[in-house]
Design an enzyme around this catalytic site. Structure first.
Site, PDB file in Angstrom:
ATOM      1  N   HIS A  69       1.044  -1.158  -0.080  1.00 25.85           N
ATOM      2  CA  HIS A  69       0.052  -0.144   0.110  1.00 25.85           C
ATOM      3  C   HIS A  69       0.789   1.194  -0.099  1.00 25.85           C
ATOM      4  CE1 HIS A  69       0.215   0.197   4.664  1.00 25.85           C
ATOM      5  NE2 HIS A  69       0.347   1.389   4.473  1.00 25.85           N
ATOM      6  N   ASP A  74      -0.736  -7.422   1.410  1.00 23.98           N
ATOM      7  CA  ASP A  74      -0.126  -6.184   1.567  1.00 23.98           C
ATOM      8  C   ASP A  74       1.562  -6.298   1.828  1.00 23.98           C
ATOM      9  OD1 ASP A  74       0.502  -3.209   1.630  1.00 23.98           O
ATOM     10  OD2 ASP A  74      -0.434  -3.181   3.739  1.00 23.98           O
ATOM     11  N   GLY A 109       3.118   5.801   8.951  1.00 27.19           N
ATOM     12  CA  GLY A 109       4.368   6.078   8.807  1.00 27.19           C
ATOM     13  C   GLY A 109       5.474   4.782   9.082  1.00 27.19           C
ATOM     14  N   GLY A 134       5.116  -0.927   6.414  1.00 23.50           N
ATOM     15  CA  GLY A 134       6.283  -1.486   5.528  1.00 23.50           C
ATOM     16  C   GLY A 134       7.349  -1.897   6.275  1.00 23.50           C
TER      17      GLY A 134
HETATM   18  N1  ARG Z   1      -1.007   2.013   7.366  1.00 28.24           N
HETATM   19  C1  ARG Z   1      -0.239   2.712   8.170  1.00 28.24           C
HETATM   20  C2  ARG Z   1       0.895   3.425   7.495  1.00 28.24           C
HETATM   21  O1  ARG Z   1       0.893   3.527   6.084  1.00 28.24           O
HETATM   22  C3  ARG Z   1       0.299   1.980   9.334  1.00 28.24           C
HETATM   23  C4  ARG Z   1      -0.786   1.813  10.105  1.00 28.24           C
HETATM   24  C5  ARG Z   1      -0.523   0.815  11.400  1.00 28.24           C
HETATM   25  N2  ARG Z   1      -1.500   1.013  12.416  1.00 28.24           N
HETATM   26  C6  ARG Z   1      -1.701   0.692  13.380  1.00 28.24           C
HETATM   27  N3  ARG Z   1      -2.743   0.810  14.201  1.00 28.24           N
HETATM   28  N4  ARG Z   1      -1.043  -0.425  13.830  1.00 28.24           N
HETATM   29  O2  ARG Z   1       2.009   3.771   8.078  1.00 28.24           O
END
Ligand code: ARG
Length: 720
Positions: free
Chosen positions: A86, A138, A240, A243
């Site tokens: 993503h 992902d 953030g 990945g």
């Molecule tokens: N999707 C988020 C990113 O792009 C990571 C989110 C992780 N969130 C969590 N509550 N564990 O950085």
């Protein structure tokens, strides 16, 4: 090219777990250990974590686009970085590899990154079946334009095979430069953060996600997803960190169990982070890196790690309950804090965490001298329930708009030593910005600032929340649009009874905070608006707009998700509502009611009503159209078109009103300019006796005598 070409030494081993290789295209092999993985040099947000040591996580990379950090990743081989799909797919299209660069061996991202090892990206590979995070797969592989130079701060991580099993409950670590909390970016000097997270079994995690959480959402986990974190929340990855790796230590080596993928908010209760499980993608990874040497290492799982608590169907489902906002009974607040300063009246505030008290900044205004910290902080003391000694204060943080904006009249005081939270003291719960306190919520007023205790607190301080529409339109402008549920309200209006004998005083110099109850948990919902003067209902400034500031400063205040979602058909309405044009004194129209004849009223209530009580009957289906359960004044329109205030609601009832007529003398004495119409067969005629009632009157509906409207007025005066 055969995939065995670069695996010259093929040793067949018997899988200890039946069926373990079924999703692997490769035969079970032991690879040559040409790539040492998962071992940082000896020595040497994430939410609720802490600064990592330089070199502690040498496989951690930062992926930059447009000059800034966007996502994390992990070095799995000199030319390969593993990350999340993503990060690179937007609107269904894969971004250009050339836009990205990989920073290796970085610790702090502050200042010029001269020493950092930077590589550009030759290709980004994403599984064909990836579409969006919630649907899984992902993950992404980045091929570097030239291999990274391995060093003590740049080393690859070991990857688990498809057969690898990580026992649930295992303590693993997630790392990244992501936000410290929702909407709260990592501050300079941008030091890599680490947090210990426990692996949750699939059943345990699904159990948490099956209960409605933030935004009233549930979620179905899919194969290839992995949860890590805690039911009670507070420690998590955040925006953030995506990945980046989730790594677990086995037999002296670190294996990457997961890739940070998504979550619902960050660190929320019963919402652990969701990771892409790496093991199930062994085949896909091997296929992509085929031919590049050295490739990633998939060491055998060490023997001693192969036993552990595995997922079982009977695995218990442990849901975390709120830790904040529990009171033994309403009015006894375990979060009540009194700040004592030499030479001034005590200031009432609220305990929001182990270490922080929230109070109005105006209590300390004399102490806020430009940007200097107050000089006498040493002399300040905080009294908390069930604590024998007072607490000392080490830091004072006023809200930046505190001196010119009433709604921001807030300050945070840090205690020198954190207190243990238990039954008392305990922290109040704070609402997230999107919280929607339902109309009709039970609330209480609590002392706030230099307020004085009420004469009869029990009677006075109960309140019920009015619908957002009422509140917004009373205090807003004609045609203004009403914030829909889920958008922070501008004001909160609780409806409460004041000491009637002292109505004139209208608590001018007392300030109150508004506590609202949801499913047995109290939230600090609002703080008293001084500027609303004597208008009714009194308006409170919502605290939810300040929760991000409070959690930013305290890094541990108890923000709690909405617990009651019973919006009913009104709440789900998504149409934007606008405020109707104001009449001089109020908002038209609530509900049409009929006033019953005194005889019928008397009979219906079997003679228990005091003389002068008016009973009304709602038109069919109108009862629930009225947003307030105990109410607004009762108004009738005379033949001449005048509106007459007939009655004031009797507390706790939607049907009973105390007639105004008998109070004429007292009202005209108090309010000289009140207008009274000459009596005309007054409907509050005291009934004679119960013998007038028909034999079977219980539950009967009578013939209405007059049509009336219930209006909510700003002033209980007759409109003309
Ligand atoms: N999707 C988020 C990113 O792009 C990571 C989110 C992780 N969130 C969590 N509550 N564990 O950085």
């Amino acid at each position: 090219m055969s995939q065995h070409l670069f695996l010259p030494l093929v040793i067949f081993v018997i899988s200890p777990i039946p069926g373990a290789f079924q999703d692997s295209a490769l035969s079970p092999t032991e690879e040559p250990e040409d790539l040492d993985c998962g071992r940082p040099e000896p020595s040497a947000r994430i939410m609720g974590g802490s600064d990592a040591q330089p070199g502690a996580w040498p496989w951690q990379v930062s992926l930059h686009q447009g000059g800034g950090h966007i996502c994390g990743g992990s070095l799995i081989a000199p030319s390969w970085v593993l990350s999340a799909a993503h990060c690179f797919v937007s609107n269904g299209t894969l971004e250009q590899a050339s836009e990205w660069s990989v920073l290796l061996g970085v610790h702090s991202q502050d200042g010029p990154l001269d020493g950092a090892h930077v590589r550009s990206v030759a290709a980004i590979l994403v599984p064909d079946n990836y579409s969006k995070v919630e649907l899984g797969a992902d993950l992404a592989l980045l091929r570097l334009t030239s291999p990274a130079k391995l060093s003590p701060t740049v080393r690859p991580i070991c990857l688990p095979r498809a057969s690898h099993r990580f026992a649930h409950g295992t303590a693993c670590w997630a790392t990244g430069w992501g936000d410290l909390q929702e909407e709260d970016p990592l501050p300079l000097p941008w030091v890599l953060q680490e947090v210990e997270l426990r692996l949750l079994g699939e059943a345990a995690c699904q159990c948490l996600y099956s209960r409605p959480g933030p935004f009233n959402l549930t979620f179905q986990l899919l194969p290839g997803m992995l949860c890590a974190g805690y039911a009670e929340g507070r420690r998590d990855t955040c925006q953030g960190d995506s990945g980046g790796p989730l790594v677990c230590k086995e037999g002296g080596r670190w294996f990457q169990a997961g890739i940070t993928s998504f979550g619902f908010g960050c660190g929320r209760r019963n919402r652990p982070g969701v990771f892409t499980a790496v093991g199930p993608y062994e085949t896909w990874i091997r296929e992509q890196v085929m031919g590049s040497e050295p490739g990633p290492a998939f060491p055998n799982q060490p023997q001693e790690s192969q036993t552990g608590p595995w997922e079982s169907r009977e695995e218990n489902c442990t849901i975390a309950l709120p830790e904040c906002g529990k009171a033994p009974r309403p009015g006894v607040w375990p979060w009540e804090a009194q700040v004592i300063m030499p030479g001034s009246r005590p200031c009432h505030g609220t305990l929001v965490s182990e270490s922080w008290v929230l109070a109005p900044a105006s209590c300390f205004l004399d102490s806020i001298t430009s940007d200097n910290p107050p000089r006498d902080l040493d002399a300040w003391r905080v009294l908390l329930p069930s604590r024998t000694r007072s607490e000392r204060v080490s830091r004072f943080v006023p809200h930046e708009n505190a001196t010119w904006d009433d709604a921001s009249d807030l300050a945070l005081l840090q205690l020198r030593a954190p207190v243990n939270l238990s039954a008392a003291p305990r922290a109040v719960c704070l609402p997230y910005p999107e919280h929607y306190f339902l109309p009709g919520s039970r609330c209480r007023l609590a002392l706030w600032g230099r307020g004085e205790p009420a004469l009869d607190p029990s009677a006075q301080l109960e309140a019920e929340l009015l619908g957002g529409w009422w509140c917004h339109c009373l205090y807003g402008h004609q045609g203004a649009s009403v914030p829909p549920p889920g958008h922070p309200p501008h004001r909160l209006c609780p409806y409460y009874q004041e000491e009637e004998e002292e109505a004139g005083r209208c608590w001018n110099d007392s300030r109150w905070s508004l506590m609202c109850l949801e499913e047995g948990t109290w939230f600090l919902a609002g703080i008293g608006d001084v500027s609303s003067g004597c208008l009714r209902p009194r308006a409170f400034s919502p605290v939810q707009t300040h929760s991000p500031w409070i959690s930013h400063v305290t890094r541990g205040a108890y923000l709690e998700d909405q617990l009651a979602w019973d919006w009913g058909p009104e709440g789900e309405e998504t149409e934007t509502q606008t405020c109707p044009p104001h009449t001089e004194h109020g908002v038209p129209i609530a509900t049409i009611v009929s006033i019953l004849t005194p005889r019928l009223c008397h009979c219906l209530y079997q003679g228990i009503l005091p003389p002068g009580t008016l009973c009304v009957l709602y038109a069919e289906g109108q009862e629930d159209r009225c947003e307030v359960t105990s109410a607004p004044p009762l108004l009738c329109q005379t033949e001449g078109g005048f509106w007459v205030l007939m009655g004031m609601a009797v507390r706790g009832s939607q049907e009973l009103f105390a007639a105004i007529g008998p109070e004429e003398a007292w009202i005209s004495q108090t309010v000289a300019e009140a207008h009274f119409l000459p009596p005309s067969g007054s409907p509050y005629w005291p009934p004679a006796g119960s013998d007038l009632c028909p034999p079977d009157m219980a539950g009967a509906s009578g013939s209405p005598q007059a049509a009336a409207l219930i209006l909510l007025l700003l002033t209980p005066l007759i409109q003309d």
